[in-house]
Design a protein around this motif. Sequence first.
Motif, PDB file in Angstrom:
ATOM      1  N   GLU A 233       0.931  -1.241  -0.193  1.00 51.88           N
ATOM      2  CA  GLU A 233      -0.216   0.172  -0.206  1.00 51.88           C
ATOM      3  C   GLU A 233       0.423   1.453   0.056  1.00 51.88           C
ATOM      4  N   SER A 234       1.938   1.018   0.668  1.00 53.94           N
ATOM      5  CA  SER A 234       2.882   2.249   1.238  1.00 53.94           C
ATOM      6  C   SER A 234       4.152   2.297   1.095  1.00 53.94           C
ATOM      7  N   VAL A 235       4.873   2.980   0.734  1.00 57.66           N
ATOM      8  CA  VAL A 235       6.517   2.653   1.241  1.00 57.66           C
ATOM      9  C   VAL A 235       7.621   3.522   1.367  1.00 57.66           C
ATOM     10  N   LEU A 236       8.160   3.868   2.275  1.00 57.61           N
ATOM     11  CA  LEU A 236       8.469   5.114   2.463  1.00 57.61           C
ATOM     12  C   LEU A 236       9.892   4.968   3.658  1.00 57.61           C
ATOM     13  N   LEU A 237      10.853   5.949   2.962  1.00 59.76           N
ATOM     14  CA  LEU A 237      12.191   5.734   3.787  1.00 59.76           C
ATOM     15  C   LEU A 237      12.474   6.968   4.701  1.00 59.76           C
ATOM     16  N   MET A 238      13.088   6.502   5.668  1.00 63.04           N
ATOM     17  CA  MET A 238      13.020   7.080   6.636  1.00 63.04           C
ATOM     18  C   MET A 238      14.810   7.255   7.114  1.00 63.04           C
ATOM     19  N   ILE A 239      15.795   8.667   6.842  1.00 66.29           N
ATOM     20  CA  ILE A 239      17.225   8.782   7.255  1.00 66.29           C
ATOM     21  C   ILE A 239      16.898   9.673   8.608  1.00 66.29           C
ATOM     22  N   LYS A 240      18.078   9.000   8.895  1.00 65.81           N
ATOM     23  CA  LYS A 240      18.962  10.383  10.041  1.00 65.81           C
ATOM     24  C   LYS A 240      20.371  10.320  10.013  1.00 65.81           C
ATOM     25  N   ASP A 241      20.778  11.262   9.997  1.00 66.93           N
ATOM     26  CA  ASP A 241      21.448  11.459   9.744  1.00 66.93           C
ATOM     27  C   ASP A 241      22.765  12.140  10.726  1.00 66.93           C
ATOM     28  N   ASN A 242      23.707  11.272  11.363  1.00 63.62           N
ATOM     29  CA  ASN A 242      23.573  10.993  12.149  1.00 63.62           C
ATOM     30  C   ASN A 242      25.285  12.624  12.778  1.00 63.62           C
TER      31      ASN A 242
END
Length: 590
Positions: free
Chosen positions: A116-125
């Motif tokens: 149904e849905s696709v997302l990408l979560m990115i955290k820049d340390n």
Amino acid sequence: MREVLRLIVMRVMNLKFFTKIFISISIVSVIGVFSIVYIYQQYFQKIVTENEMERVQRSINQAGLNLDNQLNRVVQNVYYFFYYSDNGTELIGATDRNKVENALEAFRTQYSSELESVLLMIKDNRTGGEETMIYDENLDRVRDIDYKGQAWYRHFLNKDTELWSRPTKEHLFYQDRSYKTIYLTLARYDDNGRDGMLVVRLNGKLFSDAFRLLAASDLLIELKDAQGHIVYSSFPEDAGSNKAVYLKMDSKLSYSGFEVQAYINQQAITGKVRKIQNVQPFVIVVILLITLVISIVLSLTLVQPIRKLLQLMKKVEIGDLDVRFATKYTDEIGLLGRNFNKMLANLSEMIDKMYVVEMEKINAEMKQKDATLLAMQNQINPHFLYNTLEVINCQAIINEVPAISRMSKAMADFFRYTIDNPKAEVELRVEIDHVKTYLEIQHERYPDIEIDLDELEPFNRYPIVKLTLQPIVENAFHYAFIGERDYYLKIYAEDIPQSDAYALYIEDNGQGMDENAMAALNLLFERNDTDVPETDASRKRGIGLLNVHNRIRLRYGEPFGLSIEESMTGGVTVRIVLPKEGKSYESADR
């Protein structure tokens, strides 16, 4: 003896039809019932139960295998997309957001039936933990939902690597259609200084469709994940506490670790057993002999009158309505015969009435055809008007009279939108273009009025009922711009906070409106009334506004529609509340 026999026959024939049938069935059934009960108790229940459970076990094993293979394929595709093809590193480290969005969109649309849905979560340390959520532009995020409270985000913060989430009702996008589903989460942590998690929401139909052909009122199915959480259940709300009346079967899915549990209603199996009437041959022979004897007796009392009635019905079929059924008995056959005679009498009367009705129907159809012909003739008039305006435009261009050319072209565009456009709902930009055409026509008469339409572009794609703005603008020219002074007309819009609606404003600095009439008109808007207050010019002005309000309410319902108030310059401001998501486009004639 003959007299006694005649009296017995008369007595039997005068019995109720139900009584005669009941006695006959009782005589035939007694011997068979005792035999069937014995065989049922000894053999049938055990055999039917074992066969039914074996059949169901095969069915759920096959359905579970198909679902497991489908889940395996989905997971492998997600793994390949994020791990094996090095997409994960590229997506997490990409600086071009559009490239990431396109990659996510391509993957989601490729498996649209499962995802149904696709997302990408990115955290820049490297920049203090700055977070970025990326998804393709075809997903519409629900503004009221804060993803930071959802389970997948907590896993991301804790740097968990669990693939399957617990079944959840959490969603983030309007495209998340399933009421309850499972997330797949794949993550890379400390990848060149960044953490990234791919979050995939499975379509809940993936699980319900797998057992759609099996689940029924007598066969209930539950699908549980490896931790025992219910992923899918066909149990009604009141059946979960009464599982004792069901026979349970299990099927373990090898890849996903899910477990299918099927429950067969024991009462359904018992009901099937009761329907079985496989009697031993000697019992069948006895019952057939008894039935034959009884049938011969009953044929004398039942078959002959019914056969006579059928013969009369055949005569009626060929048009003879003068026949009548003669009977001297008071049982159901006699009652049927009397009702048959009454039916024939009513039928003759109805034929006479139907003749009159049919003639009236023919006359009505002739009138309808005449009305249709008149409507087709009236359709010619708009085309004649367009052609005439085109001729005027050409003559104005030839004779170098640009003002007439602009006016004739604007008039043609105005009427073409009003008459030819079949849609009941259009985008705001289309309605604004129509208003601009109307203002171009009015400019020849009111060249000094200031018009402001500059703040509407962000709202261009929002829906609006066709011919909403022009009647309100026309009201301003008719009732507001009176006298010799500087006037202005401004149309602007704004989003309504915490709702899926927006508001349009038509503001003028004209003559204004009586305060009591304005309050009464607002009350009519709230009550959906059609009676406009009797206050001189405000009555005519109110009719136009009320018509627009009623059209909006008919299409979208409450709380959408109009309200009016005094503008800051002493004129009138008309406020229109409309939804941001309209209905499907349809013909205005419907």
